[in-house]
Design a protein around this motif. Structure first.
Motif, mmCIF file in Angstrom:
data_model
loop_
_atom_site.group_PDB
_atom_site.id
_atom_site.type_symbol
_atom_site.label_atom_id
_atom_site.label_comp_id
_atom_site.label_asym_id
_atom_site.label_seq_id
_atom_site.Cartn_x
_atom_site.Cartn_y
_atom_site.Cartn_z
ATOM 1 N N VAL A 135 -10.304 22.934 -17.697
ATOM 2 C CA VAL A 135 -11.696 22.782 -17.265
ATOM 3 C C VAL A 135 -12.065 23.854 -16.257
ATOM 4 O O VAL A 135 -13.146 24.445 -16.303
ATOM 5 N N ARG A 136 -11.135 24.147 -15.356
ATOM 6 C CA ARG A 136 -11.394 25.174 -14.350
ATOM 7 C C ARG A 136 -11.554 26.551 -14.985
ATOM 8 O O ARG A 136 -12.447 27.325 -14.621
ATOM 9 N N GLY B 286 -20.830 17.077 -18.831
ATOM 10 C CA GLY B 286 -19.559 16.644 -18.259
ATOM 11 C C GLY B 286 -19.319 15.175 -18.482
ATOM 12 O O GLY B 286 -20.250 14.362 -18.482
ATOM 13 N N LEU C 57 -24.664 21.284 -14.367
ATOM 14 C CA LEU C 57 -23.728 20.296 -14.889
ATOM 15 C C LEU C 57 -24.448 18.965 -15.018
ATOM 16 O O LEU C 57 -24.984 18.436 -14.042
ATOM 17 N N LEU D 180 -15.124 21.933 -9.950
ATOM 18 C CA LEU D 180 -16.176 22.144 -10.940
ATOM 19 C C LEU D 180 -17.553 21.907 -10.326
ATOM 20 O O LEU D 180 -18.492 22.663 -10.576
ATOM 21 N N GLU D 181 -17.695 20.884 -9.515
ATOM 22 C CA GLU D 181 -18.977 20.600 -8.878
ATOM 23 C C GLU D 181 -19.325 21.644 -7.834
ATOM 24 O O GLU D 181 -20.501 21.908 -7.580
ATOM 25 N N ALA E 132 -14.932 26.618 -17.206
ATOM 26 C CA ALA E 132 -16.123 26.661 -16.358
ATOM 27 C C ALA E 132 -16.245 28.018 -15.659
ATOM 28 O O ALA E 132 -17.344 28.579 -15.575
#
Length: 469
Positions: A194-195, A216, A95, A230-231, A198
């Protein structure tokens, strides 16, 4: 007769329409995404159990696992390889986040072209621009390759279809906030979208042994936009930093499962694209034939990388009751502390009623305490209108009592200064091994450090114990 107690099966369940978080009671604000008015009742949750499934791949002793499949492959950009820990690992998801206009798309397009080859195709998916716009940038930075494939898509299902058609070794998605899945409610960029996006791309990367670079967005505070999950899901998180008015760009490793997070990659952004800087110290220095009052050099550590930087200071008579204190590239609080130490411990009284300007050269930001001594000497030099000796660097943290404290990596800093031709250094006591041919003066307090500065003719007051004639 007692009233019948309401069982768990009769209780309704509530769910956030934005992120999908569930709770047993209604709340006005979602505890997961902090959105107001999104929690709604959706029915009684069914009790589910997971039955054991068939094992497709047997567990092996860790010593028998083939580690060659996780061998890193170079991106073609040495500075990026430095931060990644050698290159991109097959199946790794990276990312890359940064401010708008900092150069993320330019760097990744350059990586896409250099990483493409006969055996390794690259697929570049753009969701923010059209394919023709990306082609114009590719022409400008000379990022054209027959094995680099380009598509403009914002639908997750279509992107997965491109993966089946192209079979790339490297996928670049710019950006993850612009892609949406039709199976998930919500607009692109929302937490649920986003979840889902990803998660789907991470699964595809692991199954295909395909490296993936995700761009991102960041918030106004500089944090990565979207859910914190996400991270946690990705393997590597890189922060792309830089002032849009300066040429320097830094790539820092925030998280790295395949290497260290104390490496920094330096890049220079220009009209022809972005190039790595193996030796960026020249951007932060001003080479002069003769030294100038108000300048002092120091060596800062960006991760594990030493960089020689220049601190400049200027003092002028103030025309207003409250003198100005202006900084650029330096922390205002630390500059104010050095002014107070110089006045109280260094007996320099010419600073309180003068306008003071302090800055760094080349857009570098000095925030570590190791630059304190250089800031103090630059201010003292500007106040006395007397230059410091030539080829001198100053390294050390200055305390409020005037003492000069030790900092980390002194030997590495001295080696970098010696490599660039500096012959003298001011350092705290016990600096360790000194490079041959370099003269190092150990100072215990700010008074000892000021001894290298010739006495002023008019602006600084004498120190206690000295002749006042």
């Amino acid at each position: 007769m007692a009233a019948r107690t309401k069982t768990t099966k009769d209780r309704p369940s509530y769910r956030c329409t934005e992120c999908g978080w569930q709770t047993a009671k209604w709340l006005g604000r979602c505890s997961e995404c902090q959105a107001w008015g999104t929690v709604e009742e959706f029915g009684t949750p069914a009790v589910r159990t997971t039955a054991p499934g068939r094992v497709t791949t047997s567990a092996l002793p860790i010593g028998q696992v083939d580690g060659r499949q996780a061998t890193a492959r170079s991106t073609g950009v040495p500075e990026l390889d430095r931060v990644l820990g050698g290159g991109l690992v097959p199946g790794a998801v990276v990312l890359v986040a940064g401010e708008p206009g900092v150069g993320k798309s330019t760097l990744l397009l350059d990586v896409a072209a250099k990483a493409a080859s006969d055996e390794h195709r690259t697929l570049y998916i753009t969701g923010e621009e059209s394919a023709s716009q990306v082609r114009l940038r590719a022409d400008r930075i000379k990022a054209i390759d027959d094995h680099l494939y380009l598509a403009a898509e914002t639908d997750l299902a279509t992107i997965l279809g491109h993966l089946d058609a192209v079979k790339p070794s490297l996928l670049i998605l710019d950006s993850v906030q612009t892609v949406a899945s039709p199976e998930i409610d919500g607009a692109p960029g929302g937490m649920a979208q986003v979840r889902e996006v990803a998660g789907a791309l991470i699964r595809a990367s692991k199954e295909r042994a395909m490296s993936t670079l995700l761009v991102g967005h960041v918030t106004k505070d500089g944090a990565i936009a979207g859910p914190r999950l996400l991270e946690h899901l990705v393997d590597v998180v890189l922060s792309f930093e830089g002032d849009r008015h300066a040429r320097l760009r830094l790539v820092r490793g925030v998280k790295n499962r395949y290497g260290t997070t104390d490496e920094v990659g330096c890049f220079e952004l220009h009209d022809e694209g972005i190039t790595g800087l193996a030796d960026p110290s020249g951007l932060f220095l001003t080479r002069r034939a003769e030294p100038v009052p108000g300048t002092c050099l120091t060596v800062t550590l960006e991760g594990r990388r030493p960089l020689v930087a220049e601190v400049q200071a200027l003092t002028v008579d103030s025309q207003i009751p409250s003198p100005r204190r202006t900084t650029s590239g330096l922390e205002t609080s630390r500059v104010s502390m050095m002014l107070a130490v110089l006045e109280q411990r260094g007996r320099i009284s010419a600073l309180g009623k003068r306008d003071i300007y302090s800055a760094t050269v080349g857009g570098v930001k000095l925030s570590e305490p190791a630059a304190d001594l250089a800031i103090a000497l630059a201010l003292a030099s500007a106040a006395s209108d007397t230059p410091l000796p030539k080829n001198l660097v100053a390294i050390g943290e200055v305390g409020l009592a005037g003492e000069v404290r030790r900092v980390t990596g002194v030997q590495r800093r001295l080696s970098e200064a010696h490599r660039l031709g500096f012959t003298h250094a001011l350092v705290p006591s016990d600096p360790g091994k000194i490079p041959p041919g370099m003269k190092v003066l150990e100072v215990a307090d700010i008074g000892d450090a000021l001894q290298v500065l010739p006495r002023s003719r008019k602006r600084d007051a004498p120190r206690d114990g000295e002749d006042r004639r």
